[in-house]
Design a protein around this motif. Sequence first.
Motif, mmCIF file in Angstrom:
data_model
loop_
_atom_site.group_PDB
_atom_site.id
_atom_site.type_symbol
_atom_site.label_atom_id
_atom_site.label_comp_id
_atom_site.label_asym_id
_atom_site.label_seq_id
_atom_site.Cartn_x
_atom_site.Cartn_y
_atom_site.Cartn_z
ATOM 1 N N LEU A 87 0.888 -1.457 0.159
ATOM 2 C CA LEU A 87 -0.056 0.164 0.040
ATOM 3 C C LEU A 87 0.827 1.255 0.072
ATOM 4 C CD1 LEU A 87 -2.742 -1.090 2.416
ATOM 5 C CD2 LEU A 87 -2.916 -1.023 -0.084
ATOM 6 N N VAL A 89 2.183 4.939 -0.709
ATOM 7 C CA VAL A 89 1.501 6.058 -0.909
ATOM 8 C C VAL A 89 1.397 6.536 -2.232
ATOM 9 C CG1 VAL A 89 1.828 6.759 1.261
ATOM 10 C CG2 VAL A 89 3.227 7.609 -0.119
ATOM 11 N N CYS A 91 1.186 4.737 -5.127
ATOM 12 C CA CYS A 91 0.791 3.593 -6.073
ATOM 13 C C CYS A 91 0.223 4.153 -7.265
ATOM 14 C CB CYS A 91 -0.070 2.789 -5.253
ATOM 15 S SG CYS A 91 -0.647 1.571 -6.349
ATOM 16 N N GLN A 92 0.576 3.644 -8.453
ATOM 17 C CA GLN A 92 0.109 4.147 -9.659
ATOM 18 C C GLN A 92 -1.156 3.569 -10.125
ATOM 19 O OE1 GLN A 92 2.576 3.205 -13.233
ATOM 20 N NE2 GLN A 92 2.729 0.883 -12.298
ATOM 21 N N ASP A 94 -3.931 3.216 -7.706
ATOM 22 C CA ASP A 94 -4.327 3.355 -6.460
ATOM 23 C C ASP A 94 -5.881 2.836 -6.306
ATOM 24 O OD1 ASP A 94 -4.405 5.373 -3.829
ATOM 25 O OD2 ASP A 94 -6.289 5.682 -4.861
ATOM 26 N N ASP A 95 -6.526 2.888 -7.374
ATOM 27 C CA ASP A 95 -8.003 2.542 -7.288
ATOM 28 C C ASP A 95 -7.763 1.070 -7.161
ATOM 29 O OD1 ASP A 95 -6.839 1.962 -9.847
ATOM 30 O OD2 ASP A 95 -8.599 1.886 -10.947
ATOM 31 N N SER A 97 -5.237 -0.707 -5.426
ATOM 32 C CA SER A 97 -4.693 -1.362 -4.406
ATOM 33 C C SER A 97 -5.610 -0.460 -2.893
ATOM 34 C CB SER A 97 -3.068 -0.660 -4.309
ATOM 35 O OG SER A 97 -3.056 0.706 -4.439
ATOM 36 N N HIS A 98 -5.374 0.397 -3.030
ATOM 37 C CA HIS A 98 -6.076 1.329 -1.861
ATOM 38 C C HIS A 98 -7.545 1.301 -2.012
ATOM 39 C CE1 HIS A 98 -2.680 3.374 -0.088
ATOM 40 N NE2 HIS A 98 -1.956 3.055 -1.227
#
Length: 254
Positions: A87, A89, A91-92, A94-95, A97-98
Amino acid sequence: MSTSYQEWLQRDRGSLEARVAEAYRIWDSCVMCGRRCGVNRLNGSMGYCKAPRNAFLCSWNPHYGEEPPLVGRYGSGTIFFSSCNLLCVFCQNDDISHGREGKEYTPAQLADIMLSLQNQRRCHNINLVTPSHQLPPILEAIVIAAKAGLDIPIVWNCGGYESMEAMHLLDGIVDIYMPDFKFWESDPARRFMNTPDYREVACTAIKEMHRQVGVLKLDFSGIAKRGLLIRRLQAFGHAQWSCGDKTACPVDCS
């Protein structure tokens, strides 16, 4: 060159199935990655990754923007798993992973996806993206698919934060390891991934990956069949974060 898992399947199917059972046993107190949360993933409890018991996927398709030795004419059979054990911060994805975009699939359904990428889409490999936190159902799916004829290389496309327990489970299954080596220094690893021990865990895991599969080996057309392919994060203006005073591959780190 035969795939590692097919050679094992032909040699001793029973021990391959036993490896799957071993993976699920470890999941009752999860130590699949360096975070070693210790939660019981078998009963649905979620650790840092917040992933469910079944395989949690966002998408799958032939990928032509992957590293060249994986792509060839028909693309890398990429399966994007949702959530993540790191995770980051930055991350390309994000949708995925996070944001945890995606849905659950059973091992049998995941096996069907692998077979469709091989048989219908003619991909050169099965590229498992961010798989570390979902190892047992992935392993089970590989065995199911192998019995049904899957015989292209398995790529473990990860963040490098694998535990040695996980590396043991993957030994003899994975053909190509492709870890991202993110940080040499502990401070940015703590700030951006909450993993101050990232360097130590990743270096240990990458050394084991190299022991298992060796250097990258290509076929006559330049397609990777087996070996280790390391990607190193480069933070603009902060090269020392990922390299420190080292220019060598993390396999050489002490």
